[in-house]
Write an enzyme that holds these catalytic residues in place. Sequence first.
Site, mmCIF file in Angstrom:
data_model
loop_
_atom_site.group_PDB
_atom_site.id
_atom_site.type_symbol
_atom_site.label_atom_id
_atom_site.label_comp_id
_atom_site.label_asym_id
_atom_site.label_seq_id
_atom_site.Cartn_x
_atom_site.Cartn_y
_atom_site.Cartn_z
ATOM 1 N N GLU A 1 -11.837 2.927 6.138
ATOM 2 C CA GLU A 1 -10.774 3.818 6.896
ATOM 3 C C GLU A 1 -11.759 4.986 7.363
ATOM 4 O O GLU A 1 -11.705 5.264 8.633
ATOM 5 C CB GLU A 1 -9.690 4.439 6.113
ATOM 6 C CG GLU A 1 -8.740 5.312 6.989
ATOM 7 C CD GLU A 1 -7.401 5.823 6.309
ATOM 8 O OE1 GLU A 1 -6.478 6.051 6.837
ATOM 9 O OE2 GLU A 1 -7.666 5.938 4.912
ATOM 10 N N HIS B 1 1.258 4.816 -2.411
ATOM 11 C CA HIS B 1 0.770 5.683 -3.654
ATOM 12 C C HIS B 1 2.027 6.254 -4.412
ATOM 13 O O HIS B 1 2.859 6.734 -3.539
ATOM 14 C CB HIS B 1 -0.250 6.731 -3.247
ATOM 15 C CG HIS B 1 -1.323 6.170 -2.903
ATOM 16 N ND1 HIS B 1 -2.532 5.598 -3.603
ATOM 17 C CD2 HIS B 1 -2.137 5.837 -1.417
ATOM 18 C CE1 HIS B 1 -3.651 5.332 -3.027
ATOM 19 N NE2 HIS B 1 -3.201 5.126 -1.882
ATOM 20 N N ASP C 1 1.203 4.135 2.830
ATOM 21 C CA ASP C 1 0.208 5.091 2.197
ATOM 22 C C ASP C 1 0.994 5.999 1.409
ATOM 23 O O ASP C 1 1.211 6.042 0.348
ATOM 24 C CB ASP C 1 -0.654 5.367 3.251
ATOM 25 C CG ASP C 1 -2.060 5.693 2.727
ATOM 26 O OD1 ASP C 1 -2.259 5.802 1.071
ATOM 27 O OD2 ASP C 1 -2.933 6.033 3.550
ATOM 28 N N ASP C 2 1.191 7.255 2.215
ATOM 29 C CA ASP C 2 1.819 8.419 1.649
ATOM 30 C C ASP C 2 2.872 9.041 2.442
ATOM 31 O O ASP C 2 2.462 9.941 3.065
ATOM 32 C CB ASP C 2 0.851 9.303 1.244
ATOM 33 C CG ASP C 2 -0.424 8.803 0.208
ATOM 34 O OD1 ASP C 2 -0.027 8.851 -0.851
ATOM 35 O OD2 ASP C 2 -1.646 8.773 0.660
ATOM 36 N N HIS D 1 -9.766 0.677 -1.919
ATOM 37 C CA HIS D 1 -9.767 1.147 -0.493
ATOM 38 C C HIS D 1 -11.321 0.967 0.067
ATOM 39 O O HIS D 1 -12.165 1.068 -0.607
ATOM 40 C CB HIS D 1 -9.497 2.781 -0.588
ATOM 41 C CG HIS D 1 -8.070 3.124 -0.913
ATOM 42 N ND1 HIS D 1 -7.545 2.495 -1.738
ATOM 43 C CD2 HIS D 1 -7.310 4.122 -0.276
ATOM 44 C CE1 HIS D 1 -6.044 3.182 -1.935
ATOM 45 N NE2 HIS D 1 -6.130 4.151 -0.820
ATOM 46 N N HIS E 1 0.850 -1.376 0.060
ATOM 47 C CA HIS E 1 -0.092 0.028 0.122
ATOM 48 C C HIS E 1 0.875 1.314 0.127
ATOM 49 O O HIS E 1 1.074 1.812 1.163
ATOM 50 C CB HIS E 1 -0.990 -0.182 1.357
ATOM 51 C CG HIS E 1 -2.047 0.941 0.912
ATOM 52 N ND1 HIS E 1 -3.225 0.502 0.928
ATOM 53 C CD2 HIS E 1 -2.093 2.293 0.954
ATOM 54 C CE1 HIS E 1 -4.107 1.585 0.781
ATOM 55 N NE2 HIS E 1 -3.508 2.731 0.888
#
Length: 340
Positions: free
Chosen positions: A202, A15, A280-281, A199, A13
């Site tokens: 969340e 991006h 994630d980011d 996704h 995961h």
Amino acid sequence: MRDLSKLPKAHLHLHFTGSMRVETLRELAAEHRVRVPSALVDDDPLRVPADERGWFRFQRLYDAARACVRGEADMRRLVDEAAADDAAEGSGRLEIQVDPTSYAPFVGGITPAVEIVLDAAKAASAAHGIEVAVVVAASRMRHPLDARTLARLAARYAGEGPGEVVGFGLSNDERHGDTAEFAAAFRIAHRAGLASVPHGGELLGPSHVREVVTALRPDRLGHGVRAGEDPRLLAELVADGVAFEVCPASNVGLGVYPALADVPLGSLVDAGAQVALGADDPLLFGSRLLDQYETARHVHGFSDPELADLARSSIRASRASSATKARLLAGVDEWLASPA
């Protein structure tokens, strides 16, 4: 305690734009004469409330970073640096997620955009000793017909090895878009053998998770942490073998949980869920994959054998070949057998 950077693992995961190093963002912004918000380059992790205003701020910052990626060289640099950073943290497999739509205007369309990322992934794999595969993702904020176009494009490059497309995702604000309207795109991806990795769970709770599961038949859930609020739903997901891509830093950064200790990592694992930690980011949330394993160790009290199990889960949940999985799993056993 054993060195977690030596623990073989898979990163499922991450991006594309969000993987960018802060220094890279500074350099690209200067090169392209783009003014970026100070919040992106001040090395202070993003913290926003878990509401529409919070998401708007997150998306505005993400879009500002994405505006600095303006051509093939920039795209190749991001893939190469993501692979190098993951390899340094023990990843043997990276499945990086990209929506080519945003980069298409700079390279002549979505097809060249995908091909550039795939070619860069193959080159980075060879350069850094890590397998880099790609997940093509659609956005909830766009029309479902756009998602079908992306799914057909992803299907053309389906495979399991470095520089190939292994999955199809759906990202952006869970509160927007009708999940069921994206089902046709996921059927196209499924027929091509791609993993379904949307996704869900969340920003929204169990009812949304069930909606995603019913419509999109996920192999892995991006996040999915809110499924733990419904024990029956969680048990069903575990029984169906749905994996969870859990990103603790993201959960806190987006205000879903007030602190890392509140992320239900332990309860998901105790329920038998297959969990793959993800960053994630990192550009926005200030922590990469290794930090998520450090959180599991120091905040949630995971022992080395339990951390090894997390790594095994990530490897098994990946779309790597059987040979790659066997090699990485053997590496986990060697790590655990080494002196603490």
